[in-house]
Design an enzyme around this catalytic site. Structure first.
Site, mmCIF file in Angstrom:
data_model
loop_
_atom_site.group_PDB
_atom_site.id
_atom_site.type_symbol
_atom_site.label_atom_id
_atom_site.label_comp_id
_atom_site.label_asym_id
_atom_site.label_seq_id
_atom_site.Cartn_x
_atom_site.Cartn_y
_atom_site.Cartn_z
ATOM 1 N N ASP A 236 -11.297 -3.471 -17.293
ATOM 2 C CA ASP A 236 -10.938 -3.634 -16.021
ATOM 3 C C ASP A 236 -11.776 -3.965 -14.991
ATOM 4 O OD1 ASP A 236 -8.817 -4.159 -13.959
ATOM 5 O OD2 ASP A 236 -8.822 -2.000 -13.516
ATOM 6 N N CYS B 46 11.530 -2.555 -5.362
ATOM 7 C CA CYS B 46 10.271 -2.917 -4.702
ATOM 8 C C CYS B 46 10.503 -2.539 -3.405
ATOM 9 C CB CYS B 46 9.600 -4.181 -5.145
ATOM 10 S SG CYS B 46 8.096 -4.327 -4.231
ATOM 11 N N CYS C 100 2.269 3.559 -6.590
ATOM 12 C CA CYS C 100 3.595 3.436 -6.354
ATOM 13 C C CYS C 100 4.356 3.990 -7.598
ATOM 14 C CB CYS C 100 4.135 2.230 -5.734
ATOM 15 S SG CYS C 100 5.994 1.751 -5.479
#
Length: 306
Positions: free
Chosen positions: A130, A194, A235
């Protein structure tokens, strides 16, 4: 045992739940064009680094000396905890960040695999976790280990989306695995949950994404995008509702010990966060991905929950 089998076995020994080989080549033109359009639309929000090194993103062979004409992208997925036991009243920190920083852990875990490749063949082997400019989910799909879900996460069959991705880019040609051709079943649960409509068909608008806003975004939080209850870092809502992450859908892949949740992060309250000094923050989040948001960002997020 053949060298390709030994490499895969070494990756599994390192803690991966899936590993696959994709040919080292340029990204499919239509995929790269879509990525450019996504950037042009401003969907990457404040993450300007996603615009950098576009030629390497298009052709990962540029990560290696000599720009080799052939080689392999070795892709691996490592599971982390899917059901942490948060204490009543505690804030929600994204599950990937409850243990040690995956960048450091996976780089160390994959070092013996890279050493195996170099020692046996003399070929280059670059570990990417990453940090290199790779289209990671694209390469994971090409290597056959999973597919990109409507929540834009890589979903590994039998392991779900609670996984870290890591790669070894090498100029060693290895027998490629077939790309993963699976896909979502069209339930759209992630899009419906969402909070601010960041998920659209085939696209994530990071400007509306609470994970981006609470981690990457600097400055005051946009008032039009309030935080979801308790979500102080990240989240996870789009993963929590995904059918591929139901307990009945998951096989018994155990996360590495380094990724087990720290008890101190499962009981952290907004009040406790607001009382943190810089010294407290550095001690509490030592070797933690939460450092990414910095103390100022975490204080901002905790204050927004009041």
């Amino acid at each position: 045992m053949s060298l390709p089998s030994r490499i895969k076995e070494a990756v599994i020994r390192a803690g991966a739940c899936a590993v696959g080989f994709a040919p080292l080549r340029e990204v499919d033109p239509e995929v790269f064009a879509a990525y450019r359009r996504w950037l042009a639309g401003g969907n990457h929000a404040s993450m300007g680094y996603l615009e950098n090194h576009l030629e390497i993103r298009r052709n990962p062979a540029l990560l290696l000396e000599g720009n080799p004409a052939e080689g392999t992208v070795i892709c691996a997925a490592f599971p982390y905890v899917s059901a942490p036991d948060y204490r009543p009243g505690a804030v929600r920190i994204a599950r990937y960040a409850l243990g040690d920083d995956y960048h450091e852990v996976l780089r160390e875990r994959l070092r013996p695999v890279a050493d195996l490749i170099r020692g046996e063949t003399g070929c280059q082997a670059r570990i990417c976790v990453d940090t290199a400019p790779l289209l990671e989910r694209y390469w994971a799909r090409e290597s056959g280990i999973g597919f990109i879900g409507r929540n834009r996460h890589l979903i590994v069959p039998g392991a779900g989306s609670y996984v870290f991705l890591a790669e070894i880019v090498t100029d060693l040609p290895l027998p490629p695995d077939a790309p993963c051709l699976l896909g979502c079943d069209g339930c759209d649960a992630c899009m419906r949950v969402c909070p601010h409509g960041a998920l659209q068909p085939g696209c994530l608008d990071a400007r509306r994404c609470l994970s981006c806003l609470t981690i990457e975004y600097r400055g005051p939080l946009p008032p039009e995008y309030p935080l979801a209850p308790g979500r102080v870092y990240g989240c996870d809502l789009c993963q929590e509702v995904c059918p591929h992450n139901r307990a009945s859908s998951l096989t018994s892949f155990s996360p590495l010990p380094e990724f087990l949740p720290r008890p101190s992060l499962l009981e952290l309250t907004p009040r406790a966060i607001l009382s943190l000094s810089q010294e407290d923050f550095s001690a509490l989040f030592r070797r933690s991905a939460v450092k990414r948001t910095r103390l100022a960002g975490l204080l901002r997020n905790a204050a927004a929950l009041k």
